[in-house]
Design an enzyme around this catalytic site. Structure first.
Site, PDB file in Angstrom:
ATOM      1  N   CYS A 250       6.827 -83.052  48.863  1.00  0.00           N
ATOM      2  CA  CYS A 250       5.635 -83.696  48.944  1.00  0.00           C
ATOM      3  C   CYS A 250       4.620 -83.113  50.014  1.00  0.00           C
ATOM      4  O   CYS A 250       5.125 -82.778  50.931  1.00  0.00           O
ATOM      5  CB  CYS A 250       5.912 -85.104  49.510  1.00  0.00           C
ATOM      6  SG  CYS A 250       4.278 -86.068  49.989  1.00  0.00           S
TER       7      CYS A 250
ATOM      8  N   CYS B 155       3.386 -91.686  49.442  1.00  0.00           N
ATOM      9  CA  CYS B 155       2.407 -91.069  49.713  1.00  0.00           C
ATOM     10  C   CYS B 155       1.547 -91.028  48.416  1.00  0.00           C
ATOM     11  O   CYS B 155       0.373 -91.147  48.411  1.00  0.00           O
ATOM     12  CB  CYS B 155       2.728 -89.534  50.066  1.00  0.00           C
ATOM     13  SG  CYS B 155       3.257 -89.360  51.774  1.00  0.00           S
TER      14      CYS B 155
ATOM     15  N   LYS C  15      10.009 -76.820  37.011  1.00  0.00           N
ATOM     16  CA  LYS C  15      10.499 -76.915  35.543  1.00  0.00           C
ATOM     17  C   LYS C  15      10.614 -75.569  34.631  1.00  0.00           C
ATOM     18  O   LYS C  15      11.497 -75.303  34.043  1.00  0.00           O
ATOM     19  CB  LYS C  15       9.585 -78.018  34.732  1.00  0.00           C
ATOM     20  CG  LYS C  15       9.610 -79.490  35.479  1.00  0.00           C
ATOM     21  CD  LYS C  15       8.753 -80.540  34.949  1.00  0.00           C
ATOM     22  CE  LYS C  15       7.461 -79.981  34.759  1.00  0.00           C
ATOM     23  NZ  LYS C  15       6.879 -79.908  36.068  1.00  0.00           N
TER      24      LYS C  15
ATOM     25  N   GLY D 206      10.331 -83.526  35.412  1.00  0.00           N
ATOM     26  CA  GLY D 206       9.946 -83.879  36.960  1.00  0.00           C
ATOM     27  C   GLY D 206       8.374 -83.829  37.192  1.00  0.00           C
ATOM     28  O   GLY D 206       7.595 -83.686  36.406  1.00  0.00           O
TER      29      GLY D 206
ATOM     30  N   GLU E 119       6.155 -77.557  28.655  1.00  0.00           N
ATOM     31  CA  GLU E 119       5.001 -78.630  28.457  1.00  0.00           C
ATOM     32  C   GLU E 119       5.084 -79.429  27.327  1.00  0.00           C
ATOM     33  O   GLU E 119       4.125 -79.818  26.696  1.00  0.00           O
ATOM     34  CB  GLU E 119       3.489 -77.878  28.696  1.00  0.00           C
ATOM     35  CG  GLU E 119       3.159 -77.119  29.635  1.00  0.00           C
ATOM     36  CD  GLU E 119       3.148 -77.734  31.137  1.00  0.00           C
ATOM     37  OE1 GLU E 119       3.364 -78.797  31.234  1.00  0.00           O
ATOM     38  OE2 GLU E 119       3.007 -76.709  32.129  1.00  0.00           O
TER      39      GLU E 119
ATOM     40  N   CYS F 281       3.987 -85.384  53.275  1.00  0.00           N
ATOM     41  CA  CYS F 281       5.329 -85.702  54.191  1.00  0.00           C
ATOM     42  C   CYS F 281       6.656 -84.920  54.393  1.00  0.00           C
ATOM     43  O   CYS F 281       7.482 -84.932  55.206  1.00  0.00           O
ATOM     44  CB  CYS F 281       5.598 -87.178  54.109  1.00  0.00           C
ATOM     45  SG  CYS F 281       6.602 -87.478  52.730  1.00  0.00           S
TER      46      CYS F 281
HETATM   47  P1  ADP Z   1       6.460 -76.666  37.395  1.00  0.00           P
HETATM   48  O1  ADP Z   1       6.593 -76.145  36.031  1.00  0.00           O
HETATM   49  O2  ADP Z   1       7.407 -77.739  37.590  1.00  0.00           O
HETATM   50  O3  ADP Z   1       5.045 -77.002  37.641  1.00  0.00           O
HETATM   51  P2  ADP Z   1       6.846 -74.138  38.411  1.00  0.00           P
HETATM   52  O4  ADP Z   1       8.055 -73.602  37.791  1.00  0.00           O
HETATM   53  O5  ADP Z   1       5.676 -73.764  37.572  1.00  0.00           O
HETATM   54  O6  ADP Z   1       6.674 -75.608  38.627  1.00  0.00           O
HETATM   55  O7  ADP Z   1       6.697 -73.663  39.653  1.00  0.00           O
HETATM   56  C1  ADP Z   1       7.657 -73.928  40.864  1.00  0.00           C
HETATM   57  C2  ADP Z   1       6.991 -73.217  42.225  1.00  0.00           C
HETATM   58  O8  ADP Z   1       5.963 -73.962  42.379  1.00  0.00           O
HETATM   59  C3  ADP Z   1       7.992 -73.273  43.360  1.00  0.00           C
HETATM   60  O9  ADP Z   1       9.105 -72.362  43.497  1.00  0.00           O
HETATM   61  C4  ADP Z   1       6.972 -73.018  44.509  1.00  0.00           C
HETATM   62  O10 ADP Z   1       7.005 -71.535  44.795  1.00  0.00           O
HETATM   63  C5  ADP Z   1       5.791 -73.558  44.214  1.00  0.00           C
HETATM   64  N1  ADP Z   1       5.253 -74.805  44.664  1.00  0.00           N
HETATM   65  C6  ADP Z   1       3.824 -74.929  44.844  1.00  0.00           C
HETATM   66  N2  ADP Z   1       3.608 -76.077  45.541  1.00  0.00           N
HETATM   67  C7  ADP Z   1       4.816 -76.841  45.589  1.00  0.00           C
HETATM   68  C8  ADP Z   1       5.467 -78.138  46.023  1.00  0.00           C
HETATM   69  N3  ADP Z   1       4.528 -79.028  46.579  1.00  0.00           N
HETATM   70  N4  ADP Z   1       6.793 -78.297  46.086  1.00  0.00           N
HETATM   71  C9  ADP Z   1       7.459 -77.233  45.638  1.00  0.00           C
HETATM   72  N5  ADP Z   1       7.256 -76.289  45.013  1.00  0.00           N
HETATM   73  C10 ADP Z   1       5.836 -75.955  45.005  1.00  0.00           C
HETATM   74 MG    MG Z   2       5.412 -75.885  34.493  1.00  0.00          MG
END
Ligand code: ADP
Ligand code: MG
Length: 194
Positions: free
Chosen positions: A149, A184, A26, A20, A93, A152
């Site tokens: 997003c 967006c 993730k 995602g 990652e 929006c």
């Molecule tokens: P990823 O590994 O996919 O980058 P993480 O698991 O590290 O994501 O973090 C997810 C967390 O990021 C969510 O639980 C929320 O607290 C935070 N977060 C910050 N911005 C957003 C966003 N735009 N949409 C959803 N969650 C967000």
């Molecule tokens: Mg991550």
């Protein structure tokens, strides 16, 4: 929500991919699955690429500050030297790994290991990222997550880079990237070109 397959009898390996855009959860999901494996008395090992230096050198850390102690690796082949008694391997990652990763995780799965990997499906240009397409093709289980997003409030599928930098890999957080829905994301790119 992903539920672990229940296997009775002989040990069996498989591959799970969690993918995602940025901020879709993730790493949180990877941590959740590995913590549950530990509760089930499985021996777990977690890896991340040397390229990912955000937050912490030795831990896999989510944007919500959830973390698990991990080992940094600089090439996928290093993963083939893991202890024989490991049941579950987590890798975060994965888009930053070299092209050998799909073969390496397949070998681990063939050796009876459950491999849980997480990473970006698309880069900031909206193109498939690194070896992720190959990993998606060979996995038994695929989970595609969505962020929200920031413009929006709809489901976000894209990682929008706010800087002008054109390198595929630019490490950053909310200072550099925004989670955006398809519309967006496209609007941002159109406005930038004007
Ligand atoms: P990823 O590994 O996919 O980058 P993480 O698991 O590290 O994501 O973090 C997810 C967390 O990021 C969510 O639980 C929320 O607290 C935070 N977060 C910050 N911005 C957003 C966003 N735009 N949409 C959803 N969650 C967000
Ligand atoms: Mg991550």
């Amino acid at each position: 929500m992903f539920l672990e397959p229940h296997f009775k009898g002989q040990r069996s390996g498989w591959i799970e991919v969690v993918c995602g855009p940025m901020f879709s959860g993730k790493t949180e999901e990877l941590i959740r699955r590995l913590k549950r494996a530990k509760i089930a008395n499985q021996k777990v090992a977690i890896y991340k690429p040397a390229k990912d230096t955000r937050y912490d050198k030795n831990n896999v850390v989510s944007h919500d500050a959830n973390f698990l102690v991990s080992t940094v690796v600089s090439s996928s082949k290093e993963l083939l030297t893991i202890d024989r008694d490991i049941n579950v391997v987590g890798i975060d990652e994965v888009q930053f790994f070299d092209d050998d990763l799909p073969d390496v995780v397949q070998e681990l799965a063939m050796n009876g290991i459950r491999v849980v990997i997480s990473g970006l499906d698309m880069d900031f240009k909206g193109k498939p990222f690194g070896c992720m397409p190959a990993l998606l093709a060979v996995a038994e289980y695929v989970t595609k997550l969505h962020a929200i997003c920031t413009h929006c409030g709809n489901l976000a599928t894209h990682s929008y880079r706010m800087s002008e930098d054109q390198d595929t890999v630019v490490l950053g957080e909310t200072d550099v990237y925004e989670a955006r829905c398809r519309t967006c994301y496209a609007m941002g790119n159109i406005l930038r070109l004007r």
